[in-house]
Design a protein around this motif. Structure first.
Motif, mmCIF file in Angstrom:
data_model
loop_
_atom_site.group_PDB
_atom_site.id
_atom_site.type_symbol
_atom_site.label_atom_id
_atom_site.label_comp_id
_atom_site.label_asym_id
_atom_site.label_seq_id
_atom_site.Cartn_x
_atom_site.Cartn_y
_atom_site.Cartn_z
ATOM 1 N N GLY A 14 0.784 -1.224 0.000
ATOM 2 C CA GLY A 14 0.000 0.000 0.000
ATOM 3 C C GLY A 14 0.814 1.270 0.000
ATOM 4 O O GLY A 14 0.247 2.366 -0.097
ATOM 5 N N PRO A 54 0.605 6.775 0.223
ATOM 6 C CA PRO A 54 -0.252 5.632 -0.093
ATOM 7 C C PRO A 54 -0.406 5.474 -1.605
ATOM 8 O O PRO A 54 -0.388 6.462 -2.349
ATOM 9 N N SER A 64 -2.888 4.970 -3.309
ATOM 10 C CA SER A 64 -4.064 5.673 -3.824
ATOM 11 C C SER A 64 -3.770 7.113 -4.218
ATOM 12 O O SER A 64 -4.469 7.687 -5.063
ATOM 13 N N ARG A 65 -2.726 7.709 -3.599
ATOM 14 C CA ARG A 65 -2.352 9.079 -3.966
ATOM 15 C C ARG A 65 -1.111 9.115 -4.853
ATOM 16 O O ARG A 65 -0.877 10.095 -5.557
ATOM 17 N N GLU A 108 -0.026 7.828 -7.806
ATOM 18 C CA GLU A 108 -0.364 7.164 -9.056
ATOM 19 C C GLU A 108 -0.488 8.205 -10.165
ATOM 20 O O GLU A 108 -0.471 9.409 -9.912
#
Length: 253
Positions: free
Chosen positions: A198, A222, A224-225, A227
């Protein structure tokens, strides 16, 4: 990495005792004796000597590392020119990205974190200042390995191996050297959830005017950020710039 020709067993035992106390945040004589597979009397003799040297203190039935190590640590910290030069740039990286900024150097084939800075959205990870990590498992480590002499990289791999931390860790020698070639061509390294699931990281080497790698800086966050354009353009540009500034300032310090 130098290996002692005639290692002193007593020193090795003392080192193992200190490491155990550190890892357990305090330990009893019986625990240490069991872990080292030695007698309580032997452990007691070592601890008594360490206590006399003010390197450990006894609190109840447990021994803890003494504040003498704090004195040593501050002395070593003040000797790290890259820390004095680079901390402000890492702080700036954290502020600009809102993520976790890092400064890492290599010693004895391992990576040691010298400085960390938290942006407003930064994660709290398990590696604080002073933590030691395997170089092949991190973007910071790969950024450094890519600019070390190949024979030294081979020594590091031979001594420390390529143990995986996650299923994404580069754990094959041939793959590692191919990855390091990519890092050299690109100018920065990635950690794509290779040390911790993660978590992704972009790292760039700090290189001085004599073409020597002195360490590496990174931004971690993370997945999710980290990318898309942020992972492949924005953050690499910021991290590379910070590494270049530190390298130039270090060259003239």
């Amino acid at each position: 990495m130098k290996q002692a020709k005639n290692p002193v067993m007593a020193v090795e035992t003392t080192t193992r005792i200190l490491n155990l106390i550190h890892e357990r945040n305090g330990a009893r004589i019986s625990e240490i004796a069991e872990q080292l597979d030695t007698t309580r009397a032997t452990v007691h003799n070592h601890l008594s000597t360490l206590e006399q040297a003010e390197l450990v203190v006894k609190e109840g039935n447990e021994y803890q590392l003494g504040l003498r190590f704090f004195t040593f640590g501050e002395h070593v910290k003040n000797q790290q020119t890259i820390l004095n030069v680079g901390a402000a740039e890492v702080d700036k990286l954290a502020e600009e990205t809102g993520e976790l900024g890092n400064l890492l150097v290599e010693e004895h084939g391992r990576g040691i974190y010298l400085h960390r800075a938290k942006g407003e959205n930064a994660l709290s990870l398990d590696t604080g200042v002073g933590a030691r990590v395997y170089l092949h498992q991190t973007g910071l480590g790969k950024a450094i390995l890519a600019h070390l002499p190949e024979e030294y990289v081979t020594e590091i791999v031979n001594q420390h191996g390529l143990a995986p931390s996650t299923e994404n860790t580069v754990s094959n020698r041939e793959e590692l050297f191919e990855t390091l070639e990519d890092v050299r061509e690109r100018g920065y390294a990635y950690d794509m959830e290779e040390r911790a699931k993660g978590i992704r990281c972009v790292a760039a080497p700090v290189i001085t005017n004599d073409d020597r790698v002195q360490g590496a800086v990174s931004v971690a966050g993370p997945a999710s950020r980290m990318e898309g354009d942020r992972l492949h353009d924005t953050v690499p540009e910021l991290v590379t710039r910070a590494a270049n500034v530190i390298g130039i300032n270090l060259s003239y310090s």
